[in-house]
Enzyme design. Sequence first.
Site, short mmCIF file in Angstrom:
data_model
loop_
_atom_site.label_atom_id
_atom_site.label_comp_id
_atom_site.label_asym_id
_atom_site.label_seq_id
_atom_site.Cartn_x
_atom_site.Cartn_y
_atom_site.Cartn_z
N MET A 149 0.85 -1.15 0.00
CA MET A 149 0.00 0.00 0.00
C MET A 149 0.91 1.22 0.00
O MET A 149 1.87 1.17 0.74
CB MET A 149 -0.83 -0.08 1.27
N PRO A 150 0.77 2.20 -0.75
CA PRO A 150 -0.29 2.59 -1.65
C PRO A 150 -0.44 1.67 -2.87
O PRO A 150 0.47 0.94 -3.23
CB PRO A 150 0.10 3.99 -2.10
N LEU A 151 -1.60 1.74 -3.48
CA LEU A 151 -1.91 1.00 -4.70
C LEU A 151 -1.94 2.00 -5.84
O LEU A 151 -2.66 3.01 -5.77
CB LEU A 151 -3.26 0.31 -4.53
#
Length: 130
Positions: free
Chosen positions: A1-3
């Site tokens: 994460m982040p995506l």
Amino acid sequence: MPLLYFDVIEGRNPGELEALLDTSHAALVEAFGVPERDRYQVVRSHPAGQIVALDTGLGIDRSDQLVVIHVVTRARTRAQKEKFYELLAERLRRDCGLDPADLIVSMTENDDEDWSFGHGRAQFLTGELQ
């Protein structure tokens, strides 16, 4: 994460896409301070007529090298976001030859309960991730 979701116009070769992803990840790691192995990226290629990106009245000329990046992330500060935008544009120009006019970035924030990394668990909520 982040995506990160990358929408590009068809025609890039695998090496170009790899450089795009690697460079973007390096900028993300530096700007957001995420771990190196915190890497989630999806590339979607579209025929030229399936991406419409006008200039919103800013006088920006775009080419068929357009890259649209949508970042889904936990909350980030304004300074982190601005640093990411700047690093990303600078490094994609340097490492990939991408004109900054051909880069659009959009960010969507969400919360810890909005993530499951597998096994049907919300790892931020269970304490498996911080």
